[in-house]
Design a protein around this motif. Structure first.
Motif, short mmCIF file in Angstrom:
data_model
loop_
_atom_site.label_atom_id
_atom_site.label_comp_id
_atom_site.label_asym_id
_atom_site.label_seq_id
_atom_site.Cartn_x
_atom_site.Cartn_y
_atom_site.Cartn_z
N ARG A 4 19.67 15.42 2.01
CA ARG A 4 18.58 14.51 2.33
C ARG A 4 17.87 14.05 1.06
NH1 ARG A 4 14.51 16.39 6.90
NH2 ARG A 4 16.45 16.07 8.06
N ARG A 5 17.72 14.96 0.09
CA ARG A 5 16.96 14.64 -1.11
C ARG A 5 17.81 14.00 -2.19
NH1 ARG A 5 13.44 20.25 -1.73
NH2 ARG A 5 12.18 20.01 0.16
N ASP A 6 19.09 14.25 -2.21
CA ASP A 6 19.95 13.74 -3.28
C ASP A 6 20.37 12.31 -2.95
OD1 ASP A 6 21.77 13.20 -5.24
OD2 ASP A 6 22.88 15.07 -5.02
N PRO A 7 19.92 11.32 -3.71
CA PRO A 7 20.30 9.94 -3.39
C PRO A 7 21.79 9.69 -3.50
CG PRO A 7 19.19 10.07 -5.53
CD PRO A 7 19.02 11.41 -4.87
N ALA A 8 22.51 10.50 -4.28
CA ALA A 8 23.94 10.30 -4.44
C ALA A 8 24.70 10.50 -3.15
CB ALA A 8 24.50 11.24 -5.52
N LEU A 9 24.12 11.26 -2.21
CA LEU A 9 24.80 11.56 -0.96
C LEU A 9 24.31 10.70 0.20
CD1 LEU A 9 24.99 15.44 -1.28
CD2 LEU A 9 26.89 13.82 -1.47
N GLN A 10 23.39 9.81 -0.04
CA GLN A 10 22.93 8.91 1.01
C GLN A 10 23.94 7.79 1.21
OE1 GLN A 10 19.11 7.90 -0.66
NE2 GLN A 10 18.05 9.49 0.49
N SER A 11 23.83 7.11 2.33
CA SER A 11 24.72 5.98 2.58
C SER A 11 24.47 4.89 1.54
CB SER A 11 24.51 5.42 3.98
OG SER A 11 23.26 4.73 4.05
N ALA A 12 25.48 4.08 1.30
CA ALA A 12 25.31 2.97 0.36
C ALA A 12 24.22 2.02 0.84
CB ALA A 12 26.64 2.22 0.19
N ARG A 13 24.12 1.85 2.16
CA ARG A 13 23.08 0.96 2.70
C ARG A 13 21.69 1.49 2.39
NH1 ARG A 13 26.04 2.57 6.48
NH2 ARG A 13 24.44 3.21 7.97
N GLU A 14 21.51 2.81 2.55
CA GLU A 14 20.21 3.41 2.27
C GLU A 14 19.92 3.36 0.77
OE1 GLU A 14 16.55 5.52 2.84
OE2 GLU A 14 17.77 4.10 3.98
N GLN A 15 20.92 3.62 -0.04
CA GLN A 15 20.72 3.50 -1.49
C GLN A 15 20.26 2.09 -1.85
OE1 GLN A 15 24.60 4.58 -2.88
NE2 GLN A 15 24.20 6.78 -2.88
N ALA A 16 20.94 1.08 -1.30
CA ALA A 16 20.59 -0.31 -1.61
C ALA A 16 19.19 -0.64 -1.09
CB ALA A 16 21.62 -1.26 -1.00
N ARG A 17 18.86 -0.16 0.11
CA ARG A 17 17.52 -0.43 0.66
C ARG A 17 16.45 0.15 -0.24
NH1 ARG A 17 13.38 1.70 2.65
NH2 ARG A 17 14.21 3.82 2.43
N ARG A 18 16.66 1.38 -0.67
CA ARG A 18 15.66 2.04 -1.50
C ARG A 18 15.51 1.37 -2.86
NH1 ARG A 18 16.36 8.20 -2.14
NH2 ARG A 18 14.23 7.91 -2.96
N ILE A 19 16.64 0.93 -3.42
CA ILE A 19 16.57 0.25 -4.72
C ILE A 19 15.83 -1.08 -4.58
CG2 ILE A 19 17.97 -0.93 -6.47
CD1 ILE A 19 20.02 1.37 -6.16
N HIS A 20 16.14 -1.83 -3.53
CA HIS A 20 15.45 -3.11 -3.33
C HIS A 20 13.97 -2.92 -3.01
CE1 HIS A 20 19.47 -4.98 -3.20
NE2 HIS A 20 18.84 -6.11 -3.43
N ALA A 21 13.63 -1.79 -2.38
CA ALA A 21 12.23 -1.52 -2.03
C ALA A 21 11.44 -0.91 -3.18
CB ALA A 21 12.17 -0.59 -0.82
N GLY A 22 12.12 -0.61 -4.27
CA GLY A 22 11.44 -0.01 -5.40
C GLY A 22 11.21 1.48 -5.26
N GLU A 23 11.86 2.11 -4.28
CA GLU A 23 11.71 3.55 -4.07
C GLU A 23 12.65 4.36 -4.95
OE1 GLU A 23 12.48 4.19 0.03
OE2 GLU A 23 10.91 2.82 0.73
N LEU A 24 13.67 3.70 -5.47
CA LEU A 24 14.71 4.35 -6.27
C LEU A 24 15.19 3.34 -7.29
CD1 LEU A 24 16.82 6.77 -6.57
CD2 LEU A 24 18.27 5.44 -4.99
N SER A 25 15.35 3.74 -8.52
CA SER A 25 15.88 2.82 -9.53
C SER A 25 17.39 2.97 -9.62
CB SER A 25 15.24 3.09 -10.89
OG SER A 25 15.74 4.30 -11.44
#
Length: 469
Positions: A4-25
């Motif tokens: 849950r905490r490791d962004p590397a194991l999240q779905s690509a869609r969630e990774q992209a959402r978080r990057i676009h939302a500024g939650e993850l670089s």
């Protein structure tokens, strides 16, 4: 770090959402993926060449967002490129000692499109020599191991990409599929793969420019990620005479099980099927029926097309390697055997094989008059020891060549229809089992929606290598 905490194991869609939302670089995601490479790659040998520019690519994505620009739908996603696909300035060996130091001058079209959509290229993933094999090994980099059991094969030929995905080293894996190379490793490694309609993502550059047997596509940790990635990179290109119209994707979510009518065929190649594989697939059918899907068993025998595929494969190799025919014996056993087989063909044999291919397509199109999709086991056996080039027997039947055991996938390469592989569950030994999902022409959206429904009904979790870390 948990899933849950490791962004590397999240779905690509969630990774992209978080990057676009500024939650993850993008730089943070790359750092998380590189940590997974550091943790698992020595064991698995999935990534064979790291991109020294990856950090600057991720930094450029972050800088674009900071400047108020959107770098693209795949901005910051970390992608592995199969080592048969050209990457400008980054070593591309094709898994062959003959090209061990080869550095292309330009990107393949799919790599260029991934970059234009904002993706970050982590590096190259391992493959058999020129993608010829269902077990990923070569004389340049050695073997790639299965994250569910490192003593076993990760499948092939996009085995490096599959093992990297399963362990969080990358967000998406690029690959190619002639006889099952995006589906076999997906089955063995417990992820999802799609062989799209040939030309949906044109394969250029290519020596055999009119190739409509091989397909270029993606693998991901779930089917909706494949749809997400393909939307950004699909479409014709003037350099390629083989192109497919972008399909009407529709909703990228799961199919409505209550409205679904699917056919299930067990042993389409008539080579037998391992009891554990059969049991896992049938348990998946029970789960789907319990949720409202209508799944009917059909008797589909495509074994009549076996020899025809081998003929077409031989012709494919000669067409691709025409400039290298003077050194047939310099290649490894799989490539050289295919070249010698292709050189022995007659025009009549090639013509007959093309007509058998037509018959397979017509038979499946008739099936789709009654059903929304066809389900069938991806591989008839569980992963085998990594030291073997290929399994010697399947269901007690001797395998005469290195491709015989993958007949359930290569027979479905022939009609040019979209085919996915999605986990159906695990066998008694805890190893993943994949189901193929075949759809009608331009049916990528339907195939991935069906695959998503199966994925949600039959989650298998993380490989032990990741879950125990």
């Amino acid at each position: 770090m948990t899933e849950r905490r490791d962004p590397a194991l999240q779905s690509a869609r969630e990774q992209a959402r978080r990057i676009h939302a500024g939650e993850l670089s993008a730089s943070e995601l790359l750092e998380a993926c590189l940590a997974r490479v550091e943790r698992h790659n020595e064991t698995l040998n999935a990534i064979v060449t790291l991109n020294p520019e990856a950090e600057s690519e991720a930094g450029a994505v972050d800088a674009a967002f900071a400047g108020g620009k959107d770098p693209g739908p795949l901005a910051g996603l970390v992608v592995g490129i199969k080592d048969v696909t050209e990457t400008a300035g980054l070593r591309t060996t094709y898994g062959s000692p003959l090209f061990a130091d080869h550095v292309p001058e330009e990107d393949a079209l799919i790599v260029r499109r991934l970059r234009e959509a904002g993706a970050v290229i982590l590096g190259k993933t391992n493959t058999p020599e020129f993608a010829a094999g269902g077990n990923t090994w070569n004389e340049v980099f050695g073997v790639t191991r299965n994250p569910w059991n490192p003593a076993l094969s990760a499948g092939g030929s996009t085995g490096g990409g599959a093992a990297a995905l399963a362990t969080g080293m990358i967000s998406l894996a690029q690959g190619t599929d002639l006889g099952g190379s995006l589906r076999i490793p997906a089955s063995f490694c417990g992820i999802s793969g799609l062989r799209p309609t040939p030309g949906l993502v044109p394969t250029v550059p290519a020596a055999y420019l009119w190739d409509d047997l091989q397909s270029t596509g993606l693998m991901a940790r779930d089917p909706e990620d494949i749809a997400f990635g393909l939307r950004a990179i699909s479409g014709p290109d003037p350099l390629s005479p083989v192109s497919a119209p972008v399909p009407p994707w529709g909703d990228s979510g799961a199919a409505d099980l209550a409205e679904s009518r699917w056919a299930y065929a067990g042993d389409i190649a008539r080579i037998g099927i391992d009891e554990g594989v059969d049991a896992a697939c049938r348990e998946a059918l029970t789960s789907l029926r319990a949720e409202g899907a209508r799944v009917e068993e059909v008797d589909l025998d495509l074994s009549y097309a076996w020899e025809a595929f081998l003929v077409l494969r031989g012709h494919w190799f000669v067409s691709h390697f025409e400039a290298e025919l003077h050194r047939v014996d310099a290649f490894g056993p799989n490539v050289s055997a295919n070249l010698r087989s292709g050189l022995a063909l007659t025009a009549a044999e090639i013509g007959a094989a093309e007509n058998v291919r037509r018959c397979v397509r017509e038979e499946l199109l008739t099936l789709f008059d009654r059903y929304d999709a066809l389900l069938t086991p991806c591989i008839a056996i569980p992963p085998f020891p990594v030291e073997q080039n290929y399994p010697e027997t399947v269901g007690g039947r001797p395998m005469e060549t290195y491709v015989d055991w993958i007949a359930p996938t290569f027979l479905l390469s022939m009609p040019g229809l979209p085919v996915a592989c999605v986990p159906a569950g695990v066998d008694a030994g805890g190893l993943p089992v994949g189901l193929q999902v075949v759809g009608p022409p331009r049916g990528e959206g339907r195939v991935l929606a069906v695959s998503s429904a199966i994925h949600r009904a039959r989650p298998i979790g993380l490989p032990p290598l990741v879950a125990e870390a």
